[in-house]
Design an enzyme around this catalytic site. Sequence first.
Site, PDB file in Angstrom:
ATOM      1  N   ARG A 135       0.810  -1.225   0.000  1.00  0.00           N
ATOM      2  CA  ARG A 135       0.000   0.000   0.000  1.00  0.00           C
ATOM      3  C   ARG A 135       0.842   1.273   0.000  1.00  0.00           C
ATOM      4  O   ARG A 135       0.336   2.361  -0.217  1.00  0.00           O
ATOM      5  CB  ARG A 135      -0.972  -0.016   1.194  1.00  0.00           C
ATOM      6  CG  ARG A 135      -2.140  -0.955   0.979  1.00  0.00           C
ATOM      7  CD  ARG A 135      -2.943  -1.172   2.238  1.00  0.00           C
ATOM      8  NE  ARG A 135      -2.248  -2.064   3.178  1.00  0.00           N
ATOM      9  CZ  ARG A 135      -2.685  -2.340   4.403  1.00  0.00           C
ATOM     10  NH1 ARG A 135      -3.787  -1.766   4.855  1.00  0.00           N
ATOM     11  NH2 ARG A 135      -2.018  -3.168   5.178  1.00  0.00           N
ATOM     12  N   TYR A 163      39.255  26.150  -7.868  1.00  0.00           N
ATOM     13  CA  TYR A 163      39.176  25.017  -8.799  1.00  0.00           C
ATOM     14  C   TYR A 163      39.775  25.414 -10.139  1.00  0.00           C
ATOM     15  O   TYR A 163      39.340  26.382 -10.765  1.00  0.00           O
ATOM     16  CB  TYR A 163      37.702  24.644  -8.959  1.00  0.00           C
ATOM     17  CG  TYR A 163      37.430  23.399  -9.761  1.00  0.00           C
ATOM     18  CD1 TYR A 163      38.158  22.235  -9.542  1.00  0.00           C
ATOM     19  CD2 TYR A 163      36.428  23.382 -10.721  1.00  0.00           C
ATOM     20  CE1 TYR A 163      37.888  21.089 -10.272  1.00  0.00           C
ATOM     21  CE2 TYR A 163      36.144  22.236 -11.444  1.00  0.00           C
ATOM     22  CZ  TYR A 163      36.880  21.091 -11.220  1.00  0.00           C
ATOM     23  OH  TYR A 163      36.605  19.960 -11.940  1.00  0.00           O
TER      24      TYR A 163
END
Length: 496
Positions: free
Chosen positions: A19, A398
Amino acid sequence: MSANRPAAVVVLAAGEGTRMKSATPKVLHSLCGRSLVGHVVAAARELEPEHLVVVVGHAREQVTEHLAEIDPGTRTAVQHEQNGTGHAVRMGLEELARSGAALEGTVVVVCGDTPLLTGGTLQRLADAHTSDSNAVTVLTAEVPDSTGYGRIVRDPADGAVTAIVEHKDATEAQRAITEINSGVFAFDGRLLTDALGKVRTDNSQGEEYLTDVLGILREAGHRVGAAVAADHREILGINNRVQLADARGLLNERLLREAMLSGVTVMDPASTWVDVAVTFEPDAVVHPGTQLHGSTHLAANSEVGPGCTLTDTVVGAGARVVNTVADGAEIGAEASVGPYAYLRPGTRLGTKAKAGTYVEMKNAKIGDGTKVPHLSYVGDATIGEYSNIGAASVFVNYDGVSKHHTTIGSHCRTGSDNMFVAPVTIGDGAYTAAGSVITKDVPPGSLAVARGQQRNIEGWVARKRPGSAAAQAAAAARPGSSSPKPGEEGEAGGGH
Ligand code: UD1
Ligand code: CA
């Protein structure tokens, strides 16, 4: 420490939970930072049982892996086919027997889908079971709607429990009974093992019902008892997502209530969500629209919200955090964060430090009293004490391949709109000019200027934009000029 330790707790978690309509097994759905089965195992652990076995079946690899993660001390027993709760308990006991466990004493059985059940209620059940010398004690509850539950049938004369009748097998009269079986039991281990061998499958579901053990034990002359749960909401079983949301609301309410009673101000419990492992100190204040997840901790006099989502984040005493998302951050005492800050894992703000408006930080250690007030990204950095980072600065960490670190010393003043191209180090007491792209180390106490020289091309507007509002304004600004400023006459001209 419990004086009345059960020999074992058996958790039933083999059912599919159709269910839920989910690819995730039912017992792995979560509320308040813990899976359904995790809540049940945590409550069971409070009894300090000698053995804890979880009966798994549907999606057993996934459930077993999860259990190993959250509580490596649990054993699992496999129920290959879901032939009923009695069969499931039998599988659990057989697994324990194989491991050499002697099931002398109390065996507690709980379902894996009742996350609101508390250790305290389990303890009261175990205590009643022992003090009444019962063969079995069932935890029952009076519920407003007993549809679907097993009904507790009592002897009209003495009120003793005589049987549990499943909804599907019940008569109209039995269906009117509002006392139901929670699915939680304390058994005498040896009597349970014997009785399970006698359970039949001649019922509407063709299953071995654990509930039939009650009648079997009673007919054999053993004592059958019941303990009524103080709060029927505790035994709420989760079968679908509506019940999952209901349970989440109830548990959240319970957690906030505990927090408030321990001295935390919660401005709006209805819009505040907390996980079970969140901790508070007295006089912490939580403003509306705030979600506290994982191991988040709010120290004394800290104030969080409105509009914060904090995960595994420590907020120091007296710190102020507004409209912030933080994950794995440590915010120092009396620090100030937000509005609109994003603190990612590895952010550590010192005492009285600041991560201000539109500031993102990641893996950044910010020293005591250091401020990053506006519009900046600080990634992979260490900044000393009492430095100030100018608005709109970016720690360029980065290079497209690897991440690099930036170190800024104490008592620095960096200009607005700086790029710190890592790896780079700025010494103590150094300054940088606004608009600088810092690619080289700056020695302590220096001023770094790293930008194009400014040059002014006189008269450019008059030549290139004649008649424009700018040209008129420039002409009017010339010393000794009497020309009107643009906008002071009807036609300013120059618009486009
Ligand atoms: C069961 C009880 C019912 C009680 C209700 C409380 C029985 C026969 N009925 O009904 O009296 O009111 O719980 O919520 O015990 N499970 C297994 N293996 C199986 C069958 C079930 O592990 O073969 C597990 C399920 O995963 C679940 C629990 O046992 O965690 C209960 O099973 P469920 O089918 O939900 O029982 P109910 O019909 O709700
Ligand atoms: Ca069932």
